[in-house]
Motif scaffolding. Structure first.
Motif, short mmCIF file in Angstrom:
data_model
loop_
_atom_site.label_atom_id
_atom_site.label_comp_id
_atom_site.label_asym_id
_atom_site.label_seq_id
_atom_site.Cartn_x
_atom_site.Cartn_y
_atom_site.Cartn_z
N ASN A 118 0.83 -1.20 0.00
CA ASN A 118 0.00 0.00 0.00
C ASN A 118 0.86 1.25 0.00
O ASN A 118 2.00 1.26 0.47
N ILE A 119 0.26 2.33 -0.49
CA ILE A 119 0.92 3.63 -0.55
C ILE A 119 0.11 4.59 0.30
O ILE A 119 -1.13 4.64 0.20
N TYR A 120 0.82 5.38 1.10
CA TYR A 120 0.16 6.32 2.02
C TYR A 120 0.63 7.74 1.68
O TYR A 120 1.80 7.98 1.37
N ALA A 121 -0.32 8.66 1.79
CA ALA A 121 -0.02 10.07 1.51
C ALA A 121 -0.89 10.92 2.41
O ALA A 121 -1.91 10.46 2.94
N PRO A 122 -0.52 12.19 2.59
CA PRO A 122 -1.36 13.07 3.39
C PRO A 122 -2.76 13.17 2.79
O PRO A 122 -2.98 13.02 1.59
N LYS A 123 -3.72 13.44 3.62
CA LYS A 123 -5.11 13.54 3.20
C LYS A 123 -5.26 14.68 2.21
O LYS A 123 -4.60 15.70 2.27
N ASP A 124 -6.16 14.49 1.26
CA ASP A 124 -6.47 15.46 0.20
C ASP A 124 -5.32 15.66 -0.77
O ASP A 124 -5.27 16.67 -1.48
N THR A 125 -4.40 14.73 -0.80
CA THR A 125 -3.36 14.81 -1.82
C THR A 125 -3.99 14.50 -3.18
O THR A 125 -4.71 13.51 -3.33
N PRO A 126 -3.74 15.34 -4.19
CA PRO A 126 -4.34 15.05 -5.52
C PRO A 126 -3.92 13.69 -6.03
O PRO A 126 -2.78 13.25 -5.85
N VAL A 127 -4.87 13.03 -6.66
CA VAL A 127 -4.62 11.68 -7.18
C VAL A 127 -3.52 11.71 -8.23
O VAL A 127 -2.74 10.76 -8.38
N THR A 128 -3.43 12.80 -8.98
CA THR A 128 -2.39 12.90 -10.01
C THR A 128 -1.00 12.80 -9.39
O THR A 128 -0.11 12.14 -9.93
N CYS A 129 -0.80 13.47 -8.25
CA CYS A 129 0.50 13.39 -7.57
C CYS A 129 0.78 12.00 -7.05
O CYS A 129 1.91 11.50 -7.12
N VAL A 130 -0.23 11.35 -6.50
CA VAL A 130 -0.05 9.98 -6.02
C VAL A 130 0.31 9.05 -7.17
O VAL A 130 1.15 8.16 -7.03
N ASN A 131 -0.31 9.28 -8.32
CA ASN A 131 0.00 8.45 -9.49
C ASN A 131 1.43 8.67 -9.97
O ASN A 131 2.10 7.73 -10.44
N LEU A 132 1.94 9.90 -9.86
CA LEU A 132 3.34 10.14 -10.22
C LEU A 132 4.26 9.39 -9.28
O LEU A 132 5.31 8.85 -9.70
N VAL A 133 3.90 9.34 -8.00
CA VAL A 133 4.69 8.56 -7.04
C VAL A 133 4.60 7.08 -7.38
O VAL A 133 5.59 6.33 -7.28
N ARG A 134 3.41 6.64 -7.80
CA ARG A 134 3.27 5.24 -8.23
C ARG A 134 4.21 4.95 -9.40
O ARG A 134 4.78 3.85 -9.50
N GLY A 135 4.35 5.91 -10.30
CA GLY A 135 5.26 5.70 -11.42
C GLY A 135 6.69 5.52 -10.98
O GLY A 135 7.44 4.72 -11.56
N ILE A 136 7.10 6.26 -9.94
CA ILE A 136 8.46 6.10 -9.42
C ILE A 136 8.62 4.76 -8.73
O ILE A 136 9.59 4.03 -8.93
N LEU A 137 7.64 4.42 -7.88
CA LEU A 137 7.73 3.17 -7.13
C LEU A 137 7.58 1.96 -8.03
O LEU A 137 8.04 0.86 -7.67
N ASN A 138 6.91 2.14 -9.18
CA ASN A 138 6.74 1.01 -10.09
C ASN A 138 8.09 0.47 -10.56
O ASN A 138 8.21 -0.71 -10.92
N MET A 139 9.11 1.31 -10.54
CA MET A 139 10.43 0.87 -10.97
C MET A 139 11.08 -0.04 -9.92
O MET A 139 12.08 -0.71 -10.21
N LEU A 140 10.55 -0.04 -8.72
CA LEU A 140 11.13 -0.89 -7.65
C LEU A 140 10.46 -2.25 -7.60
O LEU A 140 10.88 -3.10 -6.80
N GLN A 141 9.40 -2.47 -8.40
CA GLN A 141 8.65 -3.73 -8.36
C GLN A 141 9.42 -4.81 -9.11
O GLN A 141 9.59 -4.74 -10.33
N ILE A 142 9.92 -5.80 -8.34
CA ILE A 142 10.67 -6.91 -8.93
C ILE A 142 10.20 -8.21 -8.29
O ILE A 142 10.09 -8.30 -7.07
N THR A 143 9.90 -9.20 -9.14
CA THR A 143 9.50 -10.53 -8.66
C THR A 143 10.60 -11.51 -9.00
O THR A 143 10.91 -11.73 -10.19
#
Length: 1757
Positions: A118-143
Motif C-alpha cells: 500500500n501507498i500512504y499520503a497526506p489527506k487530500d493529496t491530488p490523485v495525479t501526484c499519487v500516481n506520479l509517485v506510483r510511477g516512481i515506485l513502479n520501478m522498484l517492483q521486482i518478482t
C-alpha cells in the motif's frame, strides 16, 4: 567417505544462489536521482512532437520493518513542443509550484522482497501526484524466482496484472546482478483501462491480438549490488512504448514513448519518522483514475466559479452566433459541456432562472446540459420535464439526447424510471414512446459495464408488457417489445415469448407486426445468450404456420448471432422442404451474401454458408424480385481492417405486390470492431387498400351475399381476415431504436380530411395558415455532441495516456420569410386551394452547418495536457435571399435573387494535425505547433538521396504518384497555381467555372501539405494541412448586375414568354397573333435557321471529304491490284475477298494484342456509318470467320453504295448453333449484333440533302440511309408545326438594360407515329452565338436516335446515341451505342477519371473483362434476353470489353428468348412503346383454361378433365369484400367446350356456346351481340364487349382487369392489388408455386385431381344437375399402423356420388389418412368433424367419383 561428503558440501554451497530480492535497510536513507520523460508523435525525423519531462531527487528512508518513507526533492517539470530532438525543453515555473506543492509531501509505502504494498499520503493529496509517485515506485517492483534465471509470470504493476518475462544475469566477481524485465501490455489478466462512449462498439473476441491497432510494451533494466540486507537497486531504467495505427499500417503509427531512469547517488545512515503526520491509505501500486474523466483532453479549463464561467461562455456563444462566426462555437460548446459537468445542482438552478426567458441562451444551455451526461444534470432535466418548465418539442429533444448521453448508474436509472411513470410523460404519446425507448437504451449501457444487471431495473418494461397483453393494447405491445429490445437482457426472454404464438397460445390473436417486433427484440439478447436465442429462433424459422415475414425476421436475427456450421446446415436442410418461396429466396440470398464476406468477424459464418449453399438448388438464385432478397452493398479492406457494409433486407409478402418490410442497415468495421451506424425500416400491411378506392359498397351487392352462401358448400373455406392498413417505420442509431411511428388508416383519413375541408374545422391547419400569412422570422440554433469516445490507459511514468475522439455539430438557421397570396385567404380556406392561388414569397434564409471533429493522443490531467491533436472542420453556408412568384394555374414560376457582389464560401473543409502543450497556469499561452512544419523539407540539397520507401500497402506508392501526375496533367483555370516543394509534397490548385452572363463564378480551391514524402501511408497523408473550399465569387463585367432572374413558363404561354423577352408585347397582342407569325419569331429568336444551315454545310463538307477519300482509296487499290477493278461488279469475288480477309483475321486473332494493329479505328469527326463499320470490325476481330466475312461485305456495300441484301459466307443459323454448342469459345462479346432495323429497311442511295437533313435527328449516315424515307414527311424543326411546351429563362438584370443569360425551349411531339423531343438552349446575349441542341426521336419500332450538340450554332461539340433492337447470338437483343466524336477537354478529364473505376466496379458486380482495341470514341452496350428473367450483357468501351452471362433481371420480360428477327415486325413487336406496358401486364395475375390444360396465376400448369354438370370455382375474390366469382363447367353442347358464370356486384353473367356461337346472358336476360358493348350503371365500371371470336369482360375496380372467353379458352387477368386475395382453381396469385394445390380449407392437396375436385360447388341432389359431393371416407379394410390395428379416416373429403346414385366413372386420387386404434370408442361421424385438423398418419390412393348414375335417387314430389 569423508572426501565424498566434503565434495558434496562444496558442490551444494557452490551451486546455491545469493538472495537477490531487493530491499532497503531500516536504518539508512537512500538518495536517488529520477528522470521521467514522455514524448508523443510520429517517429520520423523532422516532425514535431510534444512531451513532458519530470526530474527530481528521491529520498527513501526506512521506518520500520517493510515500511519506508519517500520524499521528493526539487521537482522540475519541463514541457516539450517542437522538432525532436532539435528544440529545447521549456520550463514552466508556475506549473512547477503547483506540482511541487503536492509532490514534496511525505509518502509512505510498503516494500518487502521487491514487492510494493500500500501507498500512504497526506489527506487530500491530488490523485495525479499519487500516481506520479506510483510511477516512481513502479520501478522498484521486482518478482524474483530463486530457482530460475529466466521465467514468465503475471505480475502486478501500475498498469494492472500483465504478462511479464524476467532474465537474471549474476556477476559474482563484481558482486552485482543485472535483471531484465519486459511486459506485454496487450496480454493482461487485469488491465487498468477506462473506456468511455464505447457501449455500442462491439469488439471481435475471436480476432488475434496482433491485429489490434493499439499495442504496448514496457522494458526494464535493473542493476543491483549485494548488501547485507539483500540486494540494492543502484540503477533502474525503463522504456514503455504505446503505438497507435489508426489505419492498421505497420509504418503508419503514432507513438507514445515513455522513459524513466532512477540512479542511486548516496546512502546515509539515518532513519525517518512520520509520527506527527497523518497519512491516508491510497491503495496499492495499481493506477487510480483522477479528474481526467471529467476533464476533456482537447482543452484545459481552470475551474474557479463554474456558474460565472458558464455565463461568460454563453455570452461568447451568443455573440459568435449573431456574427455568424461558427469556427470557435464548437470549442466553446465543449467547454460549456465540461463546466456543466462540474456544476452543482444549485448552480444549474440559478442559471436556469437567469436564462429561462431568454430563448438564445436557453437553447445553448439545454443543449450543453443534455450533452453533459452527469447524474446531476439528468436529475435537473428530469425536474424541468416533470414541472413542464420546457416545451413539448424541447422535452422530446431532451429525452432523445440526454437519455442516450447521460451516465448510466443507479441514481440515473432510478430518475429515469420515475420520469417514465410521471404524469407528463404518460399523457403525451410521443414523449412516452421516446422515454421508454431511451430507458431501454440506458439499461443496455448500464449492464454493459456493470458486473451484474438486477431484474429490478427491467421491471418497468416487464410491467408495461404484461399490462399491454392484459388490455390487448397493440401499440403498448409494440412499445414494450421495442424497449425490451433496446435493453437486450436475457432476463426478458420469458416476457418476449408471451408474444409469440408457438410459445403462448394466447398470442394467436395478435397481429403479425407484434410477432416481428418480438423477434427483433431478441437481437441484442442474442449477444449475451446466443445459444438460447438460436434455439428459439430456429423453431420460429421452421414453423410454416407463421407469416413469411416473421420467419424471415427470424432468419435475419439468427445470422446476426453468427451461428456455427451445424445450425447453418440445419437451416439449409429445412429449405429443401420449404413450401414458402419467399422464405426460401430470402434465406438463400442471405447465405449467398454472407458466403462472399471477407470480414474477419464473419470468417466462420462465411465458411459455413459456403458449405450450406452447396446443399441448396441454384434455382433459388434465379427467382425474380417478386420474391424476398438480401441486397449487399459495400466493401471491406483487410489491409486497413476497415470497411462499411450496407444491407437491404427486402421482404415481400405473398398477399401483396408491395414489400411487407424493407430494412436498410449500415454497419461499419474498424480495427476488428463493429458498429451499427444507422438502421431504417419501413413495414407495411394492407397498403393496397389505401391506394385503391374504398367508396364502393361491395357488401350491399348480391354477389357478396351469394358468395357468403356458396362458401358454406366448400368445406373449410373462410374468407381472408381483414387487413388493417398500417405503415410503420423506425430509426436506429448505434443499434438503439430512437423512435418509431405508425401511420394507420384513421390517421391518413384525418390528414386527407384536414387538407380538403375548410381550415376552420382544424385548429392546427388554421394556425399554420395564420402563421404563413403573418410571415416567419427568427433564428434557430442547435448544438449537438455527436460523439465522445475515450480510451485511457496508465503509463509507467504515472500519467494517463488517452486516445479520444470528439465530434460536435452546430446547425444554425436564420430566416425572414414573407408570404402574400392572391386571392387572400379567408376563414373557410381549404389547404388544397393553394394550388389555384398566386403566391408571392420574399425570403432571406441563411442555413449553415458546422462540424468539428478532434482526435487526440496524449497525456490529459487536470494540470497539463500534452500530445497530438487532429482537427477536422467542415462548414457549409448557403445564404439565400430571393423573391419568388408561383402561379400553378398559369403554370408559371418566377425566381429572383441577388447577384454575386462579394466572395462567399459555400463549403469549407479543413484538416490539420498539431502537437499541443497546455498547462493550467498558462492557459492563454498554450503551445500548438503543426506536426509538419513549414521547413520540414524546404531544402532538398541538404537531404541525402534515398530510394522511395516501400509502402505497407501494395501499390500505394504507384497510386500516389499516379494521382499526382493526374493533378498536374489535367489542372486548368485562370487562377491555377501549382508548386511542389523539394522533398515534400505541397500544392495548391484553383478550379473555376465562370458564367460571365450572370456575373458569377464558382471556384474550387484545393490546398495540400502532407508528410507522404516520408512514408506513403494514410497516416502520413493526414499529417499536415488539407483544405478544400467551394467559393462563389463575382466576375467583373462591363455593366453592373442588379439581380439574377429565373423564369419557368409551361403550357401554351411558353412561346409568348420567349417573344416577350426580346420584344415586349402585351398579353392581348399575343392572343391575337397568328401561329405562323409566332413560329417565325421564335425561329429568329432561337437562331434555328443558322443552326440547320450550319448543320447542312457541315454535313455537305463531310460527304465531299468522304467521297474524296473513297476515290483516293480506289485509285490506290487499282494501282496495287489491277484485277481489283473487276471485283466491285462480281459478288463472288467480293465473297472470296471477304473470306480471305476473314482467314487473315483468324490468323491475327491468335496473336498477341500488340499485333492487332490491323484492326480499323474510328477517325474523329467521321460519320456514323464508318463508326458502325469500325465497331463491327472490332466486334468481329475475335469472332468467327463468317462474322468477319459478313462484316467485309457490309463494308463493300457501304463503299459501293449498293442496296442489295447482305451476302454472307455463312448463315446466321450456323453462328447461332456455334453460340449454343461450341464450348471452346463461350465469350459472348465475340458475336455480332444483327439489327432488326437494317433487315427491315435495307440501305438505299439517297440524295445528300436528304442525308444531311436526317443527320440532324440522328448521328450516323446509317441513320440517314434508313431515315431517308421520312425526311420529306418529318420536319427538321418541330417548331414549324408545334408550339413549345416549356420555356426556361435564366438571365441577369443589368444596369445597361442589355440581355444576358440563357434560355431553354422544349418541343415535344409524343403522339405521332415517330415520337420526338427537341431542346434548344441559347445564350441571349446579342454578341454570342453559343447554343446547345438536343434531339431524341423514335424512328420506328426498331430504332431510337438522339444527339446532344453545343458550341457555335451547335457545331463545336457533339455526343450522339442510338438504341436499336435486333438479335445477338440468336437471342432478341437491344444495342445502345454512344459516340463522342468531339467533346471538351474537361469532359475528357472527367471521363478518364470515371473510367478508372469501371474495371473495379465490373469485377465487384461479377462481370468478366478483357482488354481489347475497340473504337476509341465510342461505347456499345448489347443486352440479349436469354430468358424472361436473365440476359447476357456485352459492353465495349475504348480498350476494354466487359461482359457477363445469365445476369438476373429485376423484372421478367414477357418475350420469348427464341423469337426470330423476322417476327419482330411493326406493329406486332414495338420495343419502345409495347415493352413497358407488356412488362407491367406480365406482373399481373394471368390464369387460362384451354381444353383440359389449366395454367394458374402462379404459372402452374396441369391437366384436368372436369366432371359433367358441376360448376367449379375457377377464380374468386376471397378477401372480406367478396367482389367477384368466376365459375366454370363443361358445356352441354360439347364436352370440349366450357361455360362460365360470372358474378360481379349486382350482375350475374352467363357465357356459353350454342349452335357454334357464343351466347351472353346478363341477369337471366339474353343479350344479343349486336347491342355490345355493354356498360354497367353501378358504382364501379364494367364493360362487356366482343373480341376476336369471343367476349371480354373488363371490371378493373372489381379486381378483374380482363376476362376473355370464346368457348374453348378462358383467360382471366387480375390487378396487382388482388395479389394473395384470390382463390379457386386459378390459385392464390401469391407466387408460391410450391403450395400450388391449396384447397378451400388451406390444406395442400397431394395431386391436381384432388385439388380441382375440392373446388366443385355441390348442389342439392334433387334440385341441381351436379350429383357429386365431397365427403370424408374410411378405409374399410383393417390397417396396421405402428404395429397396432387401426381404423383410418381421410383428413380431407373425397368426391363421391350423392346417396341414391352410383359411380359410372372414377379417377384415382392420393389422400392422407388419420388413424386411431381400432378399439377406439370414437365413431366416424364424431371424427370427421375436425379431421382436417388431425395429423396425417399415412397416404393411400383411392377412387374419386367423377360421373354418377342416379336411377335410384328418390326425390320428393
Amino acid at each position: 567417505m569423508r572426501r565424498i561428503i566434503l565434495a558434496l558440501v562444496f558442490t551444494v554451497v557452490g551451486s546455491q544462489k545469493y538472495d537477490i530480492e531487493p530491499g532497503f535497510s531500516d536504518s539508512k536513507t537512500y538518495l536517488y536521482s529520477y528522470e521521467g520523460l514522455i514524448l508523443h508523435g510520429l517517429q520520423d525525423r523532422g516532425l514535431a512532437r510534444a512531451g513532458l519531462r519530470l526530474t527530481c531527487k528521491v529520498e527513501i528512508s526506512g521506518l520500520s520493518h517493510n515500511y519506508h518513507m519517500l520524499k521528493i526533492l526539487s521537482p522540475q517539470l519541463d514541457e516539450y513542443n517542437g522538432i525532436w530532438p532539435r528544440d529545447p525543453f521549456i520550463r514552466s515555473s508556475k506549473l512547477i509550484q503547483i506540482i511541487a506543492s503536492c509532490l514534496t509531501q511525505l509518502f509512505k509505502f510498503e516494500y518487502n522482497r521487491g514487492q510494493l504494498g500500500n501507498i500512504y499520503a497526506p489527506k487530500d493529496t491530488p490523485v495525479t501526484c499519487v500516481n506520479l509517485v506510483r510511477g516512481i515506485l513502479n520501478m522498484l517492483q521486482i518478482t524474483v524466482k530463486k530457482s530460475q534465471n529466466a521465467y514468465d509470470l503475471q505480475e502486478a504493476g501500475i498498469g494492472g496484472v500483465c504478462h511479464t518475462r524476467y532474465i537474471i544475469q549474476e556477476d559474482r566477481k563484481s558482486n552485482r546482478v543485472t535483471v531484465f524485465k519486459t511486459k506485454d501490455l496487450n496480454n493482461c489478466q487485469d488491465k487498468v483501462v477506462k473506456n468511455i462512449g464505447m457501449a455500442y462498439i462491439r469488439p471481435c473476441t475471436t480476432c488475434p491480438l496482433k491485429e489490434k491497432i493499439i499495442k504496448g510494451t514496457a522494458a526494464f533494466t535493473y542493476k543491483m549490488k549485494y548488501t547485507d540486507a539483500g540486494t540494492l537497486i543502484t540503477q533502474a531504467v525503463s522504456q514503455q512504448i504505446y503505438q497507435s495505427s489508426p489505419f492498421s499500417e505497420p509504418a503508419g503509427v503514432a507513438v507514445m514513448d515513455a522513459r524513466q531512469e532512477l540512479t542511486l547517488n548516496d546512502i546515509r545512515n539515518s532513519q525517518a519518522s512520520t509520527s506527527e503526520i497523518q497519512l491516508q491509505n491510497y491503495g496499492s501500486l495499481r493506477y487510480h483514475f483522477a479528474r481526467e474523466l471529467l476533464q476533456m483532453p482537447i482543452h484545459l479549463i481552470k475551474i474557479k466559479n463554474p456558474e460565472s464561467q458558464i455565463v461568460e461562455i454563453l455570452q461568447q456563444l451568443i455573440q459568435h452566433n449573431q456574427q455568424g462566426y461558427n469556427r470557435e462555437a464548437s470549442a466553446k460548446f465543449l467547454e460549456l459541456i465540461q463546466l456543466c459537468r462540474v456544476a452543482t445542482p444549485e448552480n444549474l438552478e440559478s442559471l436556469w432562472k437567469q436564462f429561462a426567458d431568454k430563448p438564445q441562451y436557453r437553447c445553448w444551455f439545454l443543449s450543453a446540459i443534455c450533452a453533459a451526461g452527469t447524474t446531476e444534470t439528468f436529475i435537473f432535466l428530469k425536474q424541468k420535464i416533470h414541472n413542464e418548465d420546457i416545451s413539448y418539442l424541447e422535452s422530446a429533444l431532451t429525452i432523445t439526447l440526454a437519455f442516450h448521453l447521460s451516465k448510466a448508474d443507479d441514481h440515473t436509472l432510478q430518475a429515469v424510471a420515475d420520469l417514465v411513470n410521471s404524469f407528463r410523460i404518460q399523457r403525451a404519446p410521443m414523449l412516452r414512446k421516446l422515454a421508454y425507448l431511451a430507458y431501454g437504451s440506458m439499461i443496455n449501457r448500464y449492464c454493459s459495464v456493470s458486473p451484474s444487471c438486477p431484474n429490478t431495473i427491467l421491471q418497468p418494461l416487464h410491467d408495461l408488457a404484461a399490462e399491454a397483453i392484459t388490455k390487448n393494447h397493440e401499440d403498448d405491445m409494440a412499445l414494450a417489445l421495442k424497449a425490451i429490445g433496446n435493453a437486450g437482457e436475457p432476463a426478458s426472454i420469458k416476457r418476449i415469448l408471451k408474444f409469440l404464438p408457438i410459445f403462448s397460445p394466447a398470442a394467436m390473436a395478435f397481429p403479425v407486426r407484434i410477432y416481428t417486433d418480438a423477434v427483433l427484440a431478441l437481437r441484442k439478447i442474442a449477444r449475451k445468450a446466443p445459444a438460447k436465442v438460436q434455439e428459439i429462433l430456429l423453431q420460429i424459422f421452421v414453423d410454416h404456420s407463421l407469416a413469411p415475414t416473421v420467419r424471415m425476421m427470424a432468419c435475419v436475427v439468427i445470422f446476426e448471432t453468427k451461428p456455427a456450421l451445424p445450425l447453418v446446415t440445419t437451416m439449409a436442410n429445412a429449405l429443401l422442404k420449404e413450401s414458402s418461396l419467399q422464405v426460401a429466396s430470402f434465406t438463400y440470398s442471405h447465405m449467398k451474401v454472407l458466403a462472399i464476406s471477407r470480414i474477419p468477424q464473419l470468417y466462420n459464418l462465411s465458411a459455413a454458408c459456403n458449405i450450406a449453399l452447396k446443399l441448396l438448388s441454384s434455382r433459388l438464385d434465379r427467382l425474380s424480385y417478386r420474391y424476398s432478397k438480401v441486397i449487399h452493398v459495400g466493401g471491406y479492406y483487410p489491409e486497413y481492417r476497415a470497411g462499411a457494409i450496407g444491407r437491404v433486407y427486402l421482404m415481400n409478402s405473398p398477399s401483396s405486390m408491395l414489400p411487407s418490410a424493407i430494412i436498410m442497415k449500415l454497419r461499419g468495421y474498424y480495427a476488428n470492431t463493429a458498429t451499427d451506424f444507422v438502421e431504417v425500416a419501413l413495414q407495411s400491411q394492407g397498403l393496397t387498400e389505401l391506394i385503391r378506392k374504398q367508396n364502393i359498397p361491395f357488401a350491399e351487392y348480391d354477389t357478396y351475399k351469394k358468395l357468403k352462401v356458396l362458401g358454406k358448400t366448400l368445406l373449410g373455406w373462410k374468407e381472408l381476415p381483414p387487413e388493417n392498413p398500417l405503415i410503420s417505420a423506425y430509426v436506429k442509431v448505434f443499434g438503439q431504436e430512437l423512435a418509431f411511428a405508425d401511420v394507420n388508416k384513421e390517421l391518413i383519413q384525418q390528414t386527407v380530411k384536414a387538407l380538403t375541408e375548410s381550415s376552420d374545422r382544424h385548429m392546427l391547419v388554421k394556425n399554420v395558415i395564420n402563421q404563413i400569412q403573418r410571415g416567419i422570422a427568427g433564428q434557430w440554433t442547435q448544438a449537438i455532441l455527436a460523439g465522445e469516445v475515450r480510451h485511457i490507459v496508465p503509463t509507467c511514468v504515472g500519467l494517463p495516456l488517452e486516445l479520444s475522439l470528439y465530434s460536435t455539430g452546430l446547425i444554425h438557421a436564420a430566416a425572414n420569410v414573407g408570404v402574400s397570396m392572391s386571392p387572400s385567404l379567408s376563414g373557410n380556406f381549404k389547404p388544397l386551394q393553394f394550388f389555384d392561388a398566386n403566391v408571392q414569397l420574399h425570403a432571406d434564409i441563411n442555413p449553415s452547418i458546422y462540424t468539428h471533429t478532434v482526435a487526440m493522443m496524449g497525456i490529459n490531467t487536470q494540470y497539463f495536457q500534452s500530445g497530438l491533436e487532429f482537427h477536422a472542420k467542415f462548414r457549409a453556408n448557403i445564404p439565400l435571399k430571393f423573391y419568388a412568384r408561383i402561379n400553378m394555374k398559369d403554370k408559371s414560376l418566377k425566381f429572383e435573387t441577388t447577384s454575386c457582389h462579394q466572395e462567399t464560401e459555400l463549403v469549407t473543409a479543413r484538416t490539420k494535425v498539431y502537437a499541443i502543450s497546455r498547462n493550467v497556469e498558462e492557459i492563454t499561452s498554450a503551445k500548438r505547433s503543426s506536426v509538419l512544419p513549414e521547413e520540414a523539407a524546404s531544402d532538398v540539397s541538404e537531404q541525402r538521396f534515398k530510394p522511395p520507401e516501400r509502402s505497407s500497402r501494395n501499390g500505394a506508392t504507384t497510386q500516389r504518384t499516379a494521382s499526382d501526375g493526374m493533378s498536374e496533367k489535367y489542372s486548368y483555370g485562370s487562377e491555377e497555381e501549382f508548386h511542389h516543394r523539394a522533398g515534400g509534397r505541397s500544392y495548391a490548385q484553383v478550379f473555376c467555372s465562370k458564367l460571365h452572363s450572370l456575373g458569377c463564378q464558382t471556384c474550387l480551391n484545393l490546398q495540400l501539405q502532407d508528410a507522404a514524402f516520408l512514408k506513403d501511408t494514410f497516416l502520413h497523408r493526414l499529417v499536415g494541412e488539407h483544405e478544400i473550399k467551394l467559393v462563389l465569387k463575382p466576375v467583373r463585367t462591363d455593366a453592373a448586375i442588379d439581380k439574377i432572374q429565373l423564369e419557368i413558363q409551361a403550357g401554351s404561354r411558353a412561346a409568348f414568354r420567349i417573344i416577350q423577352l426580346v420584344t415586349p408585347v402585351s398579353e392581348e397582342d399575343d392572343d391575337s397573333t397568328p401561329n405562323d407569325v409566332v413560329q417565325t419569331k421564335l425561329k429568329k429568336i432561337l437562331g434555328i435557321e443558322s443552326i440547320f444551315k450550319a448543320a447542312n454545310r457541315s454535313a455537305h463538307q463531310h460527304l465531299q471529304k468522304q467521297a474524296a477519300e473513297k476515290d483516293k482509296a480506289k485509285i490506290a487499290e487499282i494501282r496495287t491490284d489491277p484485277a481489283a477493278k473487276y471485283q466491285s461488279s462480281s459478288p463472288s469475288s467480293s465473297s472470296s475477298s471477304s473470306s480471305s480477309s476473314s482467314s487473315v483475321g483468324d490468323k491475327y486473332r491468335n496473336t498477341d494484342r500488340k499485333d492487332k494493329t490491323w484492326q480499323p479505328r474510328q477517325r474523329e469527326g467521321s460519320s456514323s456509318s464508318s463508326s458502325d463499320s469500325s465497331s463491327s470490325s472490332s466486334d468481329s476481330s475475335n469472332s468467327r470467320s463468317c462474322s468477319s466475312s459478313e462484316e467485309a461485305h457490309a463494308a463493300n456495300r457501304e463503299q459501293q453504295g449498293k442496296s442489295d441484301k447482305p451476302v454472307r459466307s455463312c448463315s446466321s443459323s450456323s453462328s447461332d448453333r456455334e453460340y449454343s454448342k461450341q464450348q471452346a469459345d463461350p465469350e459472348i462479346y465475340q458475336y455480332q449484333f444483327t439489327s432488326a432495323h437494317r433487315e427491315q429497311y435495307p440501305r438505299k442511295n439517297v440524295p445528300s440533302s436528304s442525308s444531311s437533313s436526317s443527320s440532324s435527328s440522328s448521328s450516323s449516315s446509317e441513320s440517314s440511309d434508313e431515315g431517308s424515307y421520312r425526311a420529306s414527311a418529318q420536319p427538321k424543326f418541330l417548331g414549324d408545326s408545334k408550339p413549345p411546351i416549356l420555356a426556361v429563362i435564366l438571365r441577369a438584370i443589368r444596369s445597361d438594360r442589355k440581355l444576358a443569360g440563357f434560355q431553354l425551349v422544349l418541343y415535344t411531339d409524343l403522339h405521332s407515329t415517330t415520337p420526338r423531343i427537341q431542346v434548344f438552349v441559347s445564350n441571349i446575349s446579342e454578341s454570342s452565338i453559343w447554343k446547345l441542341c438536343a434531339d431524341a426521336s423514335i424512328v420506328n419500332s426498331y430504332k431510337a436516335v438522339g444527339y446532344l450538340k453545343w458550341g457555335q450554332d451547335c457545331q463545336d461539340y457533339r455526343i450522339a446515341g442510338k438504341v436499336v433492337t435486333g438479335q445477338f447470338a440468336d437471342y432478341p437483343a437491344t444495342q445502345v451505342k454512344l459516340e463522342w466524336p468531339k467533346v471538351p477537354s474537361r469532359i475528357k478529364i472527367a471521363a478518364r477519371w470515371f473510367y478508372t473505376f469501371v474495371p473495379g466496379v465490373a469485377y465487384m458486380l461479377g462481370f468478366s473483362q478483357r482488354e481489347q482495341n475497340n473504337p476509341s470514341q465510342q461505347g456499345t452496350l448489347v443486352v440479349a434476353l436469354t430468358s424472361p428473367r436473365t440476359c447476357d450483357v456485352a459492353l465495349k468501351l475504348p480498350d476494354l470489353t466487359i461482359y457477363g452471362r445469365h445476369i438476373s433481371l429485376p423484372l421478367p420480360l414477357p418475350l420469348d428468348p427464341h423469337i426470330s428477327t423476322s417476327v419482330l415486325q411493326y406493329p406486332a413487336w414495338n420495343f419502345f412503346t409495347k415493352i413497358p406496358s407488356s412488362v407491367i401486364d406480365s406482373l399481373k395475375g394471368h390464369c387460362s383454361v384451354s381444353q383440359n390444360t389449366i395454367t394458374t396465376f402462379n404459372e402452374v400448369e396441369f391437366n384436368y378433365s372436369m366432371p359433367e354438370n358441376c360448376y367449379h370455382v375457377l377464380a374468386q375474390d376471397c378477401s372480406p369484400e367478396l367482389k367477384f366469382l368466376v365459375m366454370m363447367k363443361k358445356a352441354e353442347e360439347s364436352a370440349d367446350l366450357k361455360a362460365i358464370n360470372i358474378k360481379l356486384a349486382s350482375h350475374e353473367i352467363d357465357m356459353y356456346p350454342s349452335n357454334g356461337l357464343i351466347q351472353l346472358m346478363i341477369n337471366g336476360v339474353q343479350t344479343p351481340a349486336e347491342i355490345l358493348p355493354y356498360t354497367s350503371n353501378s358504382d364501379a365500371y364494367m364493360l362487356i364487349s366482343s373480341e376476336k371470336e369471343g367476349l371480354s369482360v373488363k371490371a378493373p375496380e372489381y379486381g378483374i382487369d380482363k376476362l376473355y372467353y370464346d368457348g374453348h379458352t378462358v383467360k382471366i387477368q387480375v390487378g396487382f392489388w388482388m395479389a394473395g386475395k384470390t382463390c379457386g382453381i386459378c390459385g392464390k396469385y401469391d407466387g408460391e408455386s410450391k403450395q400450388k394445390y391449396q384447397m378451400p380449407s388451406g390444406y395442400v392437396a397431394k395431386d391436381a385431381m384432388s385439388f380441382a375436385h375440392s373446388w366443385i360447388l355441390s348442389e342439392e341432389p334433387c334440385a341441381g344437375a351436379c350429383k357429386l359431393q365431397r365427403t370424408f371416407i374410411k378405409i374399410e379394410k383393417p390397417v396396421g399402423f405402428e404395429n397396432v390395428a387401426s381404423k383410418c379416416y381421410s383428413v380431407e373429403p373425397v368426391l363421391r356420388c350423392v346417396k341414391g346414385c352410383s359411380a359410372t366413372r372414377t379417377a384415382p386420387v392420393f389422400v392422407g389418412f388419420h388413424c386411431v386404434p381400432a378399439d377406439s370408442t370414437a365413431s366416424f361421424d364424431e371424427e370427421k368433424i375436425r379431421l382436417d385438423q388431425k395429423s396425417e398418419d399415412l397416404e393411400n390412393t383411392v377412387d374419386a367419383h367423377t360421373m354418377c348414375s342416379c336411377e335410384q335417387l328418390q326425390c320428393a314430389a
